[in-house]
Design a protein around this motif. Structure first.
Motif, PDB file in Angstrom:
ATOM      1  N   THR A  16       7.378  12.095  -0.870  1.00  0.00           N
ATOM      2  CA  THR A  16       6.356  11.854  -1.881  1.00  0.00           C
ATOM      3  C   THR A  16       5.484  10.698  -1.405  1.00  0.00           C
ATOM      4  O   THR A  16       5.634  10.210  -0.287  1.00  0.00           O
ATOM      5  N   LEU A  17       4.566  10.257  -2.236  1.00  0.00           N
ATOM      6  CA  LEU A  17       3.850   9.010  -1.994  1.00  0.00           C
ATOM      7  C   LEU A  17       4.515   7.909  -2.809  1.00  0.00           C
ATOM      8  O   LEU A  17       4.814   8.099  -3.995  1.00  0.00           O
ATOM      9  N   GLY A  18       4.764   6.784  -2.180  1.00  0.00           N
ATOM     10  CA  GLY A  18       5.431   5.708  -2.888  1.00  0.00           C
ATOM     11  C   GLY A  18       5.531   4.460  -2.043  1.00  0.00           C
ATOM     12  O   GLY A  18       4.715   4.246  -1.139  1.00  0.00           O
ATOM     13  N   ASP A  19       6.529   3.673  -2.330  1.00  0.00           N
ATOM     14  CA  ASP A  19       6.740   2.398  -1.651  1.00  0.00           C
ATOM     15  C   ASP A  19       7.529   2.640  -0.370  1.00  0.00           C
ATOM     16  O   ASP A  19       8.685   3.065  -0.420  1.00  0.00           O
ATOM     17  N   PRO A  20       6.936   2.378   0.806  1.00  0.00           N
ATOM     18  CA  PRO A  20       7.629   2.674   2.056  1.00  0.00           C
ATOM     19  C   PRO A  20       8.909   1.875   2.249  1.00  0.00           C
ATOM     20  O   PRO A  20       9.826   2.321   2.957  1.00  0.00           O
ATOM     21  N   LEU A  21       9.011   0.715   1.609  1.00  0.00           N
ATOM     22  CA  LEU A  21      10.206  -0.099   1.801  1.00  0.00           C
ATOM     23  C   LEU A  21      11.434   0.505   1.123  1.00  0.00           C
ATOM     24  O   LEU A  21      12.567   0.128   1.434  1.00  0.00           O
ATOM     25  N   ALA A  22      11.228   1.469   0.220  1.00  0.00           N
ATOM     26  CA  ALA A  22      12.365   2.209  -0.322  1.00  0.00           C
ATOM     27  C   ALA A  22      13.036   3.019   0.787  1.00  0.00           C
ATOM     28  O   ALA A  22      14.268   3.119   0.844  1.00  0.00           O
ATOM     29  N   ASP A  23      12.231   3.601   1.677  1.00  0.00           N
ATOM     30  CA  ASP A  23      12.785   4.284   2.850  1.00  0.00           C
ATOM     31  C   ASP A  23      13.531   3.307   3.742  1.00  0.00           C
ATOM     32  O   ASP A  23      14.631   3.587   4.223  1.00  0.00           O
ATOM     33  N   LEU A  24      12.934   2.144   3.981  1.00  0.00           N
ATOM     34  CA  LEU A  24      13.549   1.169   4.883  1.00  0.00           C
ATOM     35  C   LEU A  24      14.849   0.624   4.303  1.00  0.00           C
ATOM     36  O   LEU A  24      15.838   0.454   5.036  1.00  0.00           O
TER      37      LEU A  24
ATOM     38  N   ARG B 255       0.841  -1.202   0.000  1.00  0.00           N
ATOM     39  CA  ARG B 255       0.000   0.000   0.000  1.00  0.00           C
ATOM     40  C   ARG B 255       0.873   1.248   0.000  1.00  0.00           C
ATOM     41  O   ARG B 255       1.876   1.322   0.699  1.00  0.00           O
ATOM     42  N   ALA B 256       0.486   2.237  -0.802  1.00  0.00           N
ATOM     43  CA  ALA B 256       1.262   3.474  -0.887  1.00  0.00           C
ATOM     44  C   ALA B 256       1.310   4.165   0.472  1.00  0.00           C
ATOM     45  O   ALA B 256       0.343   4.155   1.237  1.00  0.00           O
ATOM     46  N   ALA B 257       2.454   4.767   0.753  1.00  0.00           N
ATOM     47  CA  ALA B 257       2.661   5.462   2.016  1.00  0.00           C
ATOM     48  C   ALA B 257       3.385   6.766   1.758  1.00  0.00           C
ATOM     49  O   ALA B 257       3.895   7.011   0.659  1.00  0.00           O
ATOM     50  N   ILE B 258       3.433   7.603   2.778  1.00  0.00           N
ATOM     51  CA  ILE B 258       4.252   8.814   2.703  1.00  0.00           C
ATOM     52  C   ILE B 258       5.702   8.386   2.869  1.00  0.00           C
ATOM     53  O   ILE B 258       6.081   7.774   3.866  1.00  0.00           O
ATOM     54  N   VAL B 259       6.511   8.680   1.877  1.00  0.00           N
ATOM     55  CA  VAL B 259       7.916   8.305   1.857  1.00  0.00           C
ATOM     56  C   VAL B 259       8.752   9.556   2.121  1.00  0.00           C
ATOM     57  O   VAL B 259       8.569  10.573   1.455  1.00  0.00           O
ATOM     58  N   HIS B 260       9.655   9.484   3.095  1.00  0.00           N
ATOM     59  CA  HIS B 260      10.517  10.621   3.407  1.00  0.00           C
ATOM     60  C   HIS B 260      11.554  10.844   2.314  1.00  0.00           C
ATOM     61  O   HIS B 260      11.809  11.969   1.902  1.00  0.00           O
ATOM     62  N   GLY B 261      12.189   9.765   1.863  1.00  0.00           N
ATOM     63  CA  GLY B 261      13.153   9.855   0.771  1.00  0.00           C
ATOM     64  C   GLY B 261      14.605   9.875   1.190  1.00  0.00           C
ATOM     65  O   GLY B 261      15.484   9.570   0.378  1.00  0.00           O
TER      66      GLY B 261
ATOM     67  N   TRP C 158      16.140  -6.519  -2.118  1.00  0.00           N
ATOM     68  CA  TRP C 158      16.052  -5.749  -3.365  1.00  0.00           C
ATOM     69  C   TRP C 158      16.103  -4.254  -3.072  1.00  0.00           C
ATOM     70  O   TRP C 158      16.794  -3.500  -3.768  1.00  0.00           O
ATOM     71  N   TYR C 159      15.396  -3.839  -2.046  1.00  0.00           N
ATOM     72  CA  TYR C 159      15.353  -2.415  -1.704  1.00  0.00           C
ATOM     73  C   TYR C 159      16.716  -1.921  -1.200  1.00  0.00           C
ATOM     74  O   TYR C 159      17.097  -0.781  -1.456  1.00  0.00           O
ATOM     75  N   VAL C 160      17.441  -2.772  -0.483  1.00  0.00           N
ATOM     76  CA  VAL C 160      18.788  -2.398  -0.038  1.00  0.00           C
ATOM     77  C   VAL C 160      19.713  -2.282  -1.250  1.00  0.00           C
ATOM     78  O   VAL C 160      20.539  -1.357  -1.333  1.00  0.00           O
ATOM     79  N   ALA C 161      19.569  -3.199  -2.204  1.00  0.00           N
ATOM     80  CA  ALA C 161      20.379  -3.112  -3.424  1.00  0.00           C
ATOM     81  C   ALA C 161      20.057  -1.836  -4.208  1.00  0.00           C
ATOM     82  O   ALA C 161      20.959  -1.187  -4.764  1.00  0.00           O
ATOM     83  N   LEU C 162      18.767  -1.474  -4.261  1.00  0.00           N
ATOM     84  CA  LEU C 162      18.397  -0.205  -4.902  1.00  0.00           C
ATOM     85  C   LEU C 162      19.066   0.964  -4.187  1.00  0.00           C
ATOM     86  O   LEU C 162      19.575   1.892  -4.842  1.00  0.00           O
TER      87      LEU C 162
END
Length: 341
Positions: A231-239, A199-205, A289-293
């Motif tokens: 922005t709004l996006g995938d919260p696991l990108a923040d994690l 689910r989309a979340a508020i992402v700090h970036g 995958w998100y850590v690799a990104l």
């Protein structure tokens, strides 16, 4: 006190008097808190009260003017949420005042923990408490309903990860000046294995320890700062980025974090990830995958600095050797994807 460049105190005072009559009680002074490649931050005072003013960097181009409005909007939206943010005072999008948009917010008590010396001074018990508070705030941010706080239209969450991979490839191509073995393979593998986002979340970036203020006595996070990439996006990108900054084990990461997470009492990233999962219920099976990104993104950022430094277009401490760290990040990203496979 000499007024730093980029701010006209008479113009700011006039605007504050017009927008918030009676708030300012005397002549204003200002000092630059931070500078460099990001937005500029000033402490402004009338001798009795203190505020913080944020504006784009000197030499700013109009295309990024909206950043100030976005930062102001997300901070204002989170005012009554569990995520601690400064109180906003005013937003000015009229270029006749400072030449660029800017906003003013209340100054929040707290310190920025930038390196191992700062976190060591906390002692093991408070250091551990700070680490838990830090990940708890991230979990609180990601479990907020964007619509409930008025941010339903704050971004385009559909396709967020695909756009991230493409965007950072474009950034890399703009900074290519040498061979970087493996970087194209890393990009291709990321692009071919994009996860299905939750689910989309508020992402700090750019969520990390030195982007928050901490009360060192209570180990409480008093404010989350630097929302320019929100922005709004995938919260696991923040994690994923948080994990890299916290426990990356790369010299490149330490350039950013100053090894703050290595002080006595600070837990490893695995413990904080488990705490995040317990608070959010998130499926973290693809976290690698998100850590690799995150490694790819940081590699591109550092390669850009290396490129600009080699062209004589930027200077900074350690910039002459920053390019040495990029290959390790690329190799780390590939190894992380291998672990996931």
């Amino acid at each position: 006190m000499v007024t730093p460049p980029g701010i006209d105190l008479d113009a700011v005072r006039s605007l504050m008097d017009a927008r918030r009559p009676g708030l300012v009680s005397g002549p204003l002074s200002a000092e630059l808190i931070t500078g460099g490649r990001s937005n500029l931050t000033y402490r402004v005072s009338d001798g009795e009260h203190r505020w913080v003013l944020r504006r784009p960097p000197l030499g700013h181009v109009l295309a990024t003017a909206h950043d100030m409005a976005r930062e102001h909007r997300v901070i204002s939206a989170l005012a009554d949420s569990p995520v601690p943010v400064p109180e906003t005072v005013l937003l000015c999008e009229d270029p006749s005042v400072l030449g660029v948009p800017f906003y003013v917010m209340a100054e929040v008590p707290g310190v920025v923990l930038r390196g191992r010396e700062d976190t060591t001074r906390l002692g093991p018990t408070r250091a551990r408490a700070v680490s838990h508070a830090l990940v708890d705030v991230l979990a609180d941010l990601h479990t907020l309903d964007p619509e409930r706080v008025g941010l339903a239209d704050f971004g385009r969450p559909e396709g967020y990860l695909t756009r991230q991979v493409a965007r950072w490839r474009k950034q890399l191509d703009a900074s290519r000046s040498r061979e970087l073995p493996g970087v194209d393979d890393l990009h291709a593998r990321l692009a071919a294995t994009v996860p299905d986002s939750p689910r989309a979340a508020i992402v700090h970036g750019d969520y990390r320890l030195d982007n928050v203020l901490v009360d060192p006595e209570t180990a409480r996070i008093t404010a989350v700062l630097d929302w320019e990439m929100a922005t709004l996006g995938d919260p696991l990108a923040d994690l994923g980025l948080f994990v890299l900054y916290w426990d990356g084990g790369h010299g490149a990461v330490h350039l950013v974090t100053g090894e703050a997470a290595s002080a006595p009492g600070m837990p490893g990233a695995d413990e904080l990830v488990r705490r995040y999962a317990e608070r959010t219920g998130a499926d973290l099976s693809r976290l690698s995958w998100y850590v690799a990104l995150a490694m790819f993104k940081l590699a591109v950022v550092l390669e850009g600095i290396h490129y600009r430094h080699s062209q004589g277009r930027t200077v900074g401490a350690g910039f002459d050797r920053i390019g040495e760290h990029v290959p390790a990040l690329v190799a780390g990203g590939l190894a992380t994807l291998d672990e996931e496979a």
